[in-house]
Design a protein around this motif. Structure first.
Motif, PDB file in Angstrom:
ATOM      1  N   GLY A 172      24.589  29.346  49.422  1.00 49.97           N
ATOM      2  CA  GLY A 172      23.854  30.337  48.627  1.00 49.97           C
ATOM      3  C   GLY A 172      24.668  31.537  48.215  1.00 49.97           C
ATOM      4  O   GLY A 172      24.108  32.524  47.724  1.00 49.97           O
ATOM      5  N   TRP A 173      26.000  31.442  48.354  1.00 50.22           N
ATOM      6  CA  TRP A 173      26.840  32.591  48.018  1.00 50.22           C
ATOM      7  C   TRP A 173      26.896  32.832  46.516  1.00 50.22           C
ATOM      8  O   TRP A 173      27.291  33.923  46.089  1.00 50.22           O
ATOM      9  CB  TRP A 173      28.257  32.384  48.551  1.00 50.22           C
ATOM     10  N   LEU A 174      26.545  31.837  45.730  1.00 48.24           N
ATOM     11  CA  LEU A 174      26.627  31.971  44.275  1.00 48.24           C
ATOM     12  C   LEU A 174      25.309  32.411  43.657  1.00 48.24           C
ATOM     13  O   LEU A 174      25.227  32.584  42.433  1.00 48.24           O
ATOM     14  CB  LEU A 174      27.064  30.640  43.647  1.00 48.24           C
ATOM     15  N   GLU A 175      24.290  32.608  44.472  1.00 47.66           N
ATOM     16  CA  GLU A 175      22.996  33.034  43.940  1.00 47.66           C
ATOM     17  C   GLU A 175      23.114  34.446  43.367  1.00 47.66           C
ATOM     18  O   GLU A 175      23.614  35.350  44.034  1.00 47.66           O
ATOM     19  CB  GLU A 175      21.935  33.003  45.039  1.00 47.66           C
ATOM     20  N   PRO A 176      22.674  34.632  42.129  1.00 45.98           N
ATOM     21  CA  PRO A 176      22.801  35.953  41.493  1.00 45.98           C
ATOM     22  C   PRO A 176      22.014  37.027  42.235  1.00 45.98           C
ATOM     23  O   PRO A 176      20.910  36.782  42.719  1.00 45.98           O
ATOM     24  CB  PRO A 176      22.230  35.714  40.086  1.00 45.98           C
ATOM     25  N   ARG A 177      22.637  38.191  42.327  1.00 46.14           N
ATOM     26  CA  ARG A 177      22.014  39.390  42.914  1.00 46.14           C
ATOM     27  C   ARG A 177      21.722  39.276  44.408  1.00 46.14           C
ATOM     28  O   ARG A 177      21.079  40.143  44.978  1.00 46.14           O
ATOM     29  CB  ARG A 177      20.730  39.763  42.160  1.00 46.14           C
ATOM     30  N   ARG A 178      22.211  38.219  45.059  1.00 47.04           N
ATOM     31  CA  ARG A 178      22.002  38.116  46.508  1.00 47.04           C
ATOM     32  C   ARG A 178      23.036  38.942  47.272  1.00 47.04           C
ATOM     33  O   ARG A 178      22.702  39.699  48.156  1.00 47.04           O
ATOM     34  CB  ARG A 178      22.079  36.651  46.957  1.00 47.04           C
ATOM     35  N   ASN A 179      24.303  38.756  46.911  1.00 47.69           N
ATOM     36  CA  ASN A 179      25.401  39.480  47.551  1.00 47.69           C
ATOM     37  C   ASN A 179      26.466  39.819  46.521  1.00 47.69           C
ATOM     38  O   ASN A 179      26.605  39.135  45.501  1.00 47.69           O
ATOM     39  CB  ASN A 179      26.074  38.612  48.636  1.00 47.69           C
ATOM     40  N   LEU A 180      27.232  40.862  46.812  1.00 46.99           N
ATOM     41  CA  LEU A 180      28.481  41.092  46.109  1.00 46.99           C
ATOM     42  C   LEU A 180      29.506  40.209  46.817  1.00 46.99           C
ATOM     43  O   LEU A 180      29.771  40.406  48.002  1.00 46.99           O
ATOM     44  CB  LEU A 180      28.875  42.563  46.185  1.00 46.99           C
ATOM     45  N   VAL A 181      30.054  39.230  46.120  1.00 44.18           N
ATOM     46  CA  VAL A 181      30.906  38.230  46.765  1.00 44.18           C
ATOM     47  C   VAL A 181      32.366  38.430  46.371  1.00 44.18           C
ATOM     48  O   VAL A 181      32.704  38.510  45.185  1.00 44.18           O
ATOM     49  CB  VAL A 181      30.454  36.800  46.394  1.00 44.18           C
ATOM     50  N   VAL A 182      33.218  38.495  47.389  1.00 42.46           N
ATOM     51  CA  VAL A 182      34.663  38.595  47.217  1.00 42.46           C
ATOM     52  C   VAL A 182      35.295  37.390  47.899  1.00 42.46           C
ATOM     53  O   VAL A 182      34.887  37.005  49.001  1.00 42.46           O
ATOM     54  CB  VAL A 182      35.216  39.889  47.854  1.00 42.46           C
ATOM     55  N   TYR A 183      36.261  36.788  47.220  1.00 41.97           N
ATOM     56  CA  TYR A 183      36.935  35.629  47.816  1.00 41.97           C
ATOM     57  C   TYR A 183      38.441  35.831  47.722  1.00 41.97           C
ATOM     58  O   TYR A 183      38.986  36.006  46.636  1.00 41.97           O
ATOM     59  CB  TYR A 183      36.506  34.349  47.101  1.00 41.97           C
ATOM     60  N   VAL A 184      39.133  35.798  48.867  1.00 35.21           N
ATOM     61  CA  VAL A 184      40.583  35.997  48.922  1.00 35.21           C
ATOM     62  C   VAL A 184      41.251  34.672  49.258  1.00 35.21           C
ATOM     63  O   VAL A 184      40.978  34.080  50.311  1.00 35.21           O
ATOM     64  CB  VAL A 184      40.976  37.050  49.979  1.00 35.21           C
ATOM     65  N   ASP A 185      42.109  34.191  48.360  1.00 34.38           N
ATOM     66  CA  ASP A 185      42.807  32.922  48.577  1.00 34.38           C
ATOM     67  C   ASP A 185      44.203  33.036  47.996  1.00 34.38           C
ATOM     68  O   ASP A 185      44.414  33.768  47.017  1.00 34.38           O
ATOM     69  CB  ASP A 185      42.049  31.775  47.905  1.00 34.38           C
ATOM     70  N   ASP A 186      45.161  32.329  48.584  1.00 35.22           N
ATOM     71  CA  ASP A 186      46.526  32.348  48.064  1.00 35.22           C
ATOM     72  C   ASP A 186      46.783  31.218  47.074  1.00 35.22           C
ATOM     73  O   ASP A 186      47.856  31.160  46.476  1.00 35.22           O
ATOM     74  CB  ASP A 186      47.539  32.259  49.211  1.00 35.22           C
ATOM     75  N   MET A 187      45.808  30.308  46.900  1.00 34.70           N
ATOM     76  CA  MET A 187      45.980  29.163  46.004  1.00 34.70           C
ATOM     77  C   MET A 187      45.166  29.370  44.732  1.00 34.70           C
ATOM     78  O   MET A 187      43.931  29.430  44.774  1.00 34.70           O
ATOM     79  CB  MET A 187      45.536  27.880  46.703  1.00 34.70           C
ATOM     80  N   ASN A 188      45.861  29.463  43.607  1.00 35.86           N
ATOM     81  CA  ASN A 188      45.172  29.659  42.332  1.00 35.86           C
ATOM     82  C   ASN A 188      44.187  28.538  42.025  1.00 35.86           C
ATOM     83  O   ASN A 188      43.114  28.782  41.474  1.00 35.86           O
ATOM     84  CB  ASN A 188      46.203  29.766  41.195  1.00 35.86           C
ATOM     85  N   ASP A 189      44.548  27.296  42.370  1.00 38.55           N
ATOM     86  CA  ASP A 189      43.660  26.166  42.110  1.00 38.55           C
ATOM     87  C   ASP A 189      42.333  26.294  42.855  1.00 38.55           C
ATOM     88  O   ASP A 189      41.310  25.766  42.413  1.00 38.55           O
ATOM     89  CB  ASP A 189      44.335  24.846  42.501  1.00 38.55           C
ATOM     90  N   HIS A 190      42.343  26.973  43.995  1.00 34.91           N
ATOM     91  CA  HIS A 190      41.113  27.169  44.767  1.00 34.91           C
ATOM     92  C   HIS A 190      40.267  28.299  44.183  1.00 34.91           C
ATOM     93  O   HIS A 190      39.040  28.297  44.302  1.00 34.91           O
ATOM     94  CB  HIS A 190      41.444  27.481  46.229  1.00 34.91           C
ATOM     95  N   LEU A 191      40.936  29.257  43.582  1.00 29.00           N
ATOM     96  CA  LEU A 191      40.219  30.405  43.018  1.00 29.00           C
ATOM     97  C   LEU A 191      39.587  30.112  41.663  1.00 29.00           C
ATOM     98  O   LEU A 191      38.525  30.648  41.336  1.00 29.00           O
ATOM     99  CB  LEU A 191      41.170  31.597  42.873  1.00 29.00           C
ATOM    100  N   GLU A 192      40.235  29.267  40.874  1.00 25.97           N
ATOM    101  CA  GLU A 192      39.783  29.039  39.500  1.00 25.97           C
ATOM    102  C   GLU A 192      38.312  28.640  39.380  1.00 25.97           C
ATOM    103  O   GLU A 192      37.601  29.148  38.500  1.00 25.97           O
ATOM    104  CB  GLU A 192      40.686  28.006  38.822  1.00 25.97           C
ATOM    105  N   PRO A 193      37.787  27.743  40.241  1.00 25.90           N
ATOM    106  CA  PRO A 193      36.370  27.383  40.109  1.00 25.90           C
ATOM    107  C   PRO A 193      35.421  28.556  40.356  1.00 25.90           C
ATOM    108  O   PRO A 193      34.252  28.498  39.944  1.00 25.90           O
ATOM    109  CB  PRO A 193      36.184  26.296  41.183  1.00 25.90           C
ATOM    110  N   PHE A 194      35.910  29.602  41.011  1.00 22.21           N
ATOM    111  CA  PHE A 194      35.066  30.755  41.326  1.00 22.21           C
ATOM    112  C   PHE A 194      35.063  31.804  40.213  1.00 22.21           C
ATOM    113  O   PHE A 194      34.258  32.738  40.258  1.00 22.21           O
ATOM    114  CB  PHE A 194      35.518  31.400  42.636  1.00 22.21           C
TER     115      PHE A 194
END
Length: 234
Positions: free
Chosen positions: A169-191
């Motif tokens: 449920g991390w992608l539900e709008p207005r539920r949380n301000l979500v920050v994701y830290v990753d060193d792999m660009n391929d992992h970040l792109e879908p977000f």
């Protein structure tokens, strides 16, 4: 609105490349079908494209993949899955040593973030391609096993890191301000466009770009956001 900070493990919290190298070498030790000459330097170059343990098979086989950037395009076969099982069996053997986590070198980022993990565990989660047991044991060894952990088992079940995010449920709008830290660009792109702040760490295994951030910069952002959220709630 509350905040949820998602953290990759390998390459963000810990420099675990040497641990993975040792596991892969043990898994293939003295086996005729596998290379015995993989150097750590070659392993590191290959590691930048790895998202799942089975992929190391394509480095250790007698006729290895030479164009590492083609690794994400390869679909696993039974030999790859057999290697993956052997890899995790080898890691289980190494983890029997109580001092095993010592080979997992924490980044300064981890030590700076640890007080916040302990103070506000509900605001954090680990989202990693590593297996959960090894993450949990490492976090416990460094007195930080207090936050939710989602690992390779969860990613295989849901299909991708973004699948875990949807499930939780991390992608539900207005539920949380979500920050994701990753060193792999391929992992970040879908977000991208799905969460508020996908942050690319410049201290891990992937290629650094103009938008990559240093440990100091990411810590500053996270501390500022945590402070703003607390002030808003107060």
């Amino acid at each position: 609105m509350d905040i949820k900070i998602l953290l990759d493990f390998d390459g963000v919290l810990f420099n675990s490349a040497f641990e993975a190298y040792g596991v892969a070498n043990l898994a293939t030790k003295d086996l005729a079908d596998f290379r015995q000459d993989v150097s750590f330097e070659e392993f590191l170059r290959f590691r930048a494209f790895v998202t799942d343990a089975w992929q190391f098979n394509r480095l250790y086989v007698e006729n290895p993949l030479t164009q590492f950037d083609q690794l994400p395009l390869i679909k696993p076969d039974e030999a790859d899955w057999a290697f993956s099982r052997r890899f995790f069996e080898a890691r289980s053997v190494l983890m029997q040593d109580s001092n095993w986590p010592k080979v997992m070198a924490p980044y300064d980022f981890f030590f700076q973030l640890r007080p916040h993990l302990i103070a506000h565990p509900e605001k954090f989660a680990i989202l990693s391609t590593r297996n959960v047991a090894s993450i949990r044991e490492t976090m416990a060894y460094f007195d930080a096993d207090v936050i939710e952990i989602f690992g390779q088992e969860d990613i295989r079940r849901t299909g991708a890191k973004i699948g875990v995010a949807r499930e939780q449920g991390w992608l539900e709008p207005r539920r949380n301000l979500v920050v994701y830290v990753d060193d792999m660009n391929d992992h970040l792109e879908p977000f991208e466009g799905m969460i508020h702040l996908p942050l690319h760490a410049d201290w891990g295994y992937d290629t650094v770009s103009v938008g990559s951030l240093s440990q100091h910069q990411v810590i500053f952002i996270l501390r500022s956001l945590l402070k703003l959220v607390e002030e808003h709630r107060g």
